[in-house]
Design a protein around this motif. Structure first.
Motif, PDB file in Angstrom:
ATOM      1  N   HIS A 150       0.927  -1.283  -0.708  1.00  0.00           N
ATOM      2  CA  HIS A 150       0.442  -0.111  -0.260  1.00  0.00           C
ATOM      3  C   HIS A 150       1.199   1.229  -0.009  1.00  0.00           C
ATOM      4  O   HIS A 150       0.629   1.594  -0.609  1.00  0.00           O
ATOM      5  N   ASP A 151       1.744   1.660   0.356  1.00  0.00           N
ATOM      6  CA  ASP A 151       3.159   2.303   0.487  1.00  0.00           C
ATOM      7  C   ASP A 151       3.018   2.336  -0.544  1.00  0.00           C
ATOM      8  O   ASP A 151       3.261   3.286  -1.354  1.00  0.00           O
ATOM      9  N   ARG A 152       4.158   1.502  -1.457  1.00  0.00           N
ATOM     10  CA  ARG A 152       4.065   1.417  -2.389  1.00  0.00           C
ATOM     11  C   ARG A 152       3.090   2.049  -3.268  1.00  0.00           C
ATOM     12  O   ARG A 152       3.353   2.703  -5.312  1.00  0.00           O
ATOM     13  N   LEU A 153       2.366   1.328  -3.919  1.00  0.00           N
ATOM     14  CA  LEU A 153       1.196   1.920  -4.421  1.00  0.00           C
ATOM     15  C   LEU A 153       0.374   3.148  -4.339  1.00  0.00           C
ATOM     16  O   LEU A 153       0.077   4.226  -5.477  1.00  0.00           O
ATOM     17  N   TYR A 154      -0.177   3.825  -3.563  1.00  0.00           N
ATOM     18  CA  TYR A 154      -0.612   5.027  -3.389  1.00  0.00           C
ATOM     19  C   TYR A 154       0.341   5.679  -2.673  1.00  0.00           C
ATOM     20  O   TYR A 154       0.534   6.732  -2.123  1.00  0.00           O
ATOM     21  N   ARG A 155       1.324   6.806  -4.554  1.00  0.00           N
ATOM     22  CA  ARG A 155       2.281   7.167  -3.935  1.00  0.00           C
ATOM     23  C   ARG A 155       2.129   9.143  -4.805  1.00  0.00           C
ATOM     24  O   ARG A 155       2.622   9.869  -3.886  1.00  0.00           O
ATOM     25  N   GLY A 156       0.846   9.248  -4.681  1.00  0.00           N
ATOM     26  CA  GLY A 156       0.277  10.470  -5.543  1.00  0.00           C
ATOM     27  C   GLY A 156      -0.694  10.861  -4.211  1.00  0.00           C
ATOM     28  O   GLY A 156      -1.153  10.363  -3.602  1.00  0.00           O
ATOM     29  N   GLU A 157      -1.023  12.457  -4.577  1.00  0.00           N
ATOM     30  CA  GLU A 157      -2.680  12.585  -3.992  1.00  0.00           C
ATOM     31  C   GLU A 157      -3.424  13.611  -4.615  1.00  0.00           C
ATOM     32  O   GLU A 157      -2.700  13.970  -5.537  1.00  0.00           O
ATOM     33  N   ALA A 158      -4.165  13.501  -4.087  1.00  0.00           N
ATOM     34  CA  ALA A 158      -5.265  14.896  -4.924  1.00  0.00           C
ATOM     35  C   ALA A 158      -5.996  15.890  -3.937  1.00  0.00           C
ATOM     36  O   ALA A 158      -6.641  14.422  -2.807  1.00  0.00           O
ATOM     37  N   VAL A 159      -5.863  16.531  -3.958  1.00  0.00           N
ATOM     38  CA  VAL A 159      -6.656  18.544  -3.531  1.00  0.00           C
ATOM     39  C   VAL A 159      -8.410  17.396  -4.076  1.00  0.00           C
ATOM     40  O   VAL A 159      -8.061  17.852  -5.460  1.00  0.00           O
ATOM     41  N   VAL A 160      -9.445  17.339  -3.349  1.00  0.00           N
ATOM     42  CA  VAL A 160     -10.980  16.811  -3.972  1.00  0.00           C
ATOM     43  C   VAL A 160     -11.879  17.920  -2.624  1.00  0.00           C
ATOM     44  O   VAL A 160     -11.036  18.534  -1.349  1.00  0.00           O
ATOM     45  N   ARG A 161     -12.527  18.321  -3.486  1.00  0.00           N
ATOM     46  CA  ARG A 161     -14.190  18.307  -2.155  1.00  0.00           C
ATOM     47  C   ARG A 161     -15.093  17.545  -3.618  1.00  0.00           C
ATOM     48  O   ARG A 161     -15.459  16.934  -3.980  1.00  0.00           O
ATOM     49  N   LEU A 162     -15.870  16.888  -1.541  1.00  0.00           N
ATOM     50  CA  LEU A 162     -16.995  15.711  -1.855  1.00  0.00           C
ATOM     51  C   LEU A 162     -17.995  16.417  -1.193  1.00  0.00           C
ATOM     52  O   LEU A 162     -18.804  17.061  -0.887  1.00  0.00           O
ATOM     53  N   ALA A 163     -18.919  15.785  -1.897  1.00  0.00           N
ATOM     54  CA  ALA A 163     -20.798  16.503  -1.707  1.00  0.00           C
ATOM     55  C   ALA A 163     -20.841  15.531  -0.576  1.00  0.00           C
ATOM     56  O   ALA A 163     -20.488  14.365  -0.666  1.00  0.00           O
ATOM     57  N   PRO A 164     -21.708  16.436  -0.045  1.00  0.00           N
ATOM     58  CA  PRO A 164     -22.574  15.213   1.388  1.00  0.00           C
ATOM     59  C   PRO A 164     -22.742  14.159   0.401  1.00  0.00           C
ATOM     60  O   PRO A 164     -23.767  14.222   0.537  1.00  0.00           O
ATOM     61  N   GLY A 165     -22.723  13.553   2.325  1.00  0.00           N
ATOM     62  CA  GLY A 165     -22.842  12.174   2.384  1.00  0.00           C
ATOM     63  C   GLY A 165     -22.202  11.024   0.773  1.00  0.00           C
ATOM     64  O   GLY A 165     -21.823  10.019   1.316  1.00  0.00           O
TER      65      GLY A 165
ATOM     66  N   SER B  83     -20.814  13.649 -10.429  1.00  0.00           N
ATOM     67  CA  SER B  83     -21.239  15.293 -10.455  1.00  0.00           C
ATOM     68  C   SER B  83     -20.490  14.804  -8.392  1.00  0.00           C
ATOM     69  O   SER B  83     -20.515  16.428  -8.086  1.00  0.00           O
ATOM     70  N   ASP B  84     -20.724  13.809  -7.600  1.00  0.00           N
ATOM     71  CA  ASP B  84     -20.141  13.954  -6.554  1.00  0.00           C
ATOM     72  C   ASP B  84     -18.563  14.379  -5.768  1.00  0.00           C
ATOM     73  O   ASP B  84     -18.860  14.872  -4.609  1.00  0.00           O
ATOM     74  N   VAL B  85     -18.339  14.743  -7.056  1.00  0.00           N
ATOM     75  CA  VAL B  85     -16.382  15.151  -6.513  1.00  0.00           C
ATOM     76  C   VAL B  85     -16.275  16.407  -7.348  1.00  0.00           C
ATOM     77  O   VAL B  85     -16.279  16.298  -8.649  1.00  0.00           O
ATOM     78  N   GLU B  86     -14.938  16.961  -6.920  1.00  0.00           N
ATOM     79  CA  GLU B  86     -14.873  18.466  -7.618  1.00  0.00           C
ATOM     80  C   GLU B  86     -12.775  18.291  -6.939  1.00  0.00           C
ATOM     81  O   GLU B  86     -12.981  18.430  -6.372  1.00  0.00           O
ATOM     82  N   VAL B  87     -12.423  17.950  -8.490  1.00  0.00           N
ATOM     83  CA  VAL B  87     -11.421  17.787  -8.671  1.00  0.00           C
ATOM     84  C   VAL B  87     -10.592  19.679  -8.230  1.00  0.00           C
ATOM     85  O   VAL B  87     -10.240  20.219  -9.009  1.00  0.00           O
ATOM     86  N   LEU B  88      -9.370  19.556  -7.507  1.00  0.00           N
ATOM     87  CA  LEU B  88      -8.805  21.218  -7.107  1.00  0.00           C
ATOM     88  C   LEU B  88      -6.940  20.844  -7.322  1.00  0.00           C
ATOM     89  O   LEU B  88      -6.904  21.748  -8.387  1.00  0.00           O
ATOM     90  N   GLY B  89      -6.714  19.482  -7.501  1.00  0.00           N
ATOM     91  CA  GLY B  89      -5.280  19.328  -7.478  1.00  0.00           C
ATOM     92  C   GLY B  89      -5.045  17.979  -7.695  1.00  0.00           C
ATOM     93  O   GLY B  89      -5.831  17.016  -6.928  1.00  0.00           O
ATOM     94  N   PRO B  90      -4.560  17.677  -8.785  1.00  0.00           N
ATOM     95  CA  PRO B  90      -3.205  18.297  -9.327  1.00  0.00           C
ATOM     96  C   PRO B  90      -3.801  18.712 -10.841  1.00  0.00           C
ATOM     97  O   PRO B  90      -4.756  18.114 -10.936  1.00  0.00           O
TER      98      PRO B  90
END
Length: 340
Positions: free
Chosen positions: A229-244, A288-295
């Motif tokens: 899992h440490d090797r698998l998830y090497r990146g990050e994404a900043v997101v906004r999630l809708a309620p629920g 539409s339940d997610v908005e990706v802000l980055g990268p």
């Protein structure tokens, strides 16, 4: 409880042979003084126990003495029958053996525990593989299991994901692991982990190997999964999630641990991702339940896909099969000549 502890001492000596008071105390998580009192109680009850002094001393049962007492509690009996997974046992060629063992244990249980065991078997069924994948073909599983048991070296042709894909390997198989319906063999040198269904050809050698005394298969697998899992998830994404809205897996844990609810009810969070390509597909599934802000490259890729979809579906709506035009709630029904 003392009665349960006395049974445990009896069964430990029966299965392991000579044990010191210190060893028994460590196994039962009690003091050595408690063990001495329990040994006296067993001797007073007529159990043929002998204690030898000295460096190689300890307690043991009279040679040939066996007890038919299982000492199973209700919970232990239930767990035993719940853990008997017939699918994996059958794949290893142990289906009839498992059935026979359960039959013998069931026959030895008191009537009350037998009823509990039957209730578990009738109300719980374990099926490890996921819904959306066919079962793997593992033609060499029985041979690998036999090599694990007999400590025999294997010569295999193995298919891996990177070039060159098909490679020859000499393996010293330490153990087998069943994870989510898929079999893995842990083998030296390394040790390393191999998928059994990716073994294309196998030869069992007469050469024996020595399995390290300190090798712990369970501990190895736990560390392997953590490293995976440490090797698998090497990146990050900043997101906004809708309620629920809640993603799955490690992303869900990140939301619970680090998510910040904003005034509009949406949650701002940084999620672990495997790659931009993988995250692109995962976030599109959330619609539409997610908005990706980055990268930026991930946001731009999702925006391009959304624009392409809008262009594709933004024109006139095609009628579904049967020729009826669509309405918001599905195909519009038209009155028939019979007044339907």
């Amino acid at each position: 409880m003392k009665s349960s502890r006395l049974v445990s001492i009896l069964l430990l000596l029966q299965t392991r042979g000579r044990m010191t008071a210190a060893q028994l105390a460590e196994e039962l998580e009690v003091s050595a003084r408690t063990v001495y009192r329990d040994i006296e109680a067993l001797s007073a009850a007529g159990v043929p126990l002998y204690g030898d002094a000295g460096h190689a001393g300890g307690y043991r049962l009279l040679d040939g003495y066996r007890t038919r007492l299982t000492g199973l509690t209700t919970g232990e009996a239930e767990a035993l029958f719940l853990a008997g997974a017939p699918g994996p046992a059958a794949e290893l060629g142990l289906g009839p053996v498992l059935a026979a063992a359960q039959l013998k244990v069931r026959a030895a249980l008191p009537a009350e525990l037998r009823a509990h065991a039957d209730r578990i078997s009738g109300r719980f069924h374990l099926d490890a593989p996921g819904w959306y994948a066919d079962a793997d073909e593992v033609p060499h599983l029985a041979a690998v299991a036999d090599a694990v048991w007999r400590s025999r070296v294997l010569r295999v042709r193995y298919r891996r994901w990177r070039e060159p894909t098909d490679v020859e390997r000499r393996l010293e198989p330490y153990g087998l692991v069943l994870k989510a319906g898929r079999w893995y063999v842990v083998a030296a040198p390394g040790p390393r982990t191999y998928r059994v269904d990716q073994i294309l050809r196998l030869t069992t050698c007469e050469e024996e190997f020595s399995r390290p005394d300190d090798f712990d298969l369970g501990a190895y697998w736990t560390a392997y999964q953590r490293d995976f899992h440490d090797r698998l998830y090497r990146g990050e994404a900043v997101v906004r999630l809708a309620p629920g809205a809640l993603p799955t897996g490690p992303a869900a844990a990140a939301v619970r641990a680090r998510g910040r609810v904003q005034p509009d009810g949406w949650t701002l969070v940084t999620l672990p991702i495997e790659s931009v390509e993988h995250a692109h597909g995962e976030f599109l599934r959330m619609g539409s339940d997610v908005e990706v802000l980055g990268p930026p490259e991930l946001r731009e890729r999702i925006a391009r896909t959304a624009a392409e979809l809008a262009e594709r579906y933004g024109g006139s709506r095609a009628a579904p099969a049967g020729g009826r035009p669509w309405t918001r709630d599905g195909p519009r029904r038209t009155a028939s000549c019979t007044g339907e």
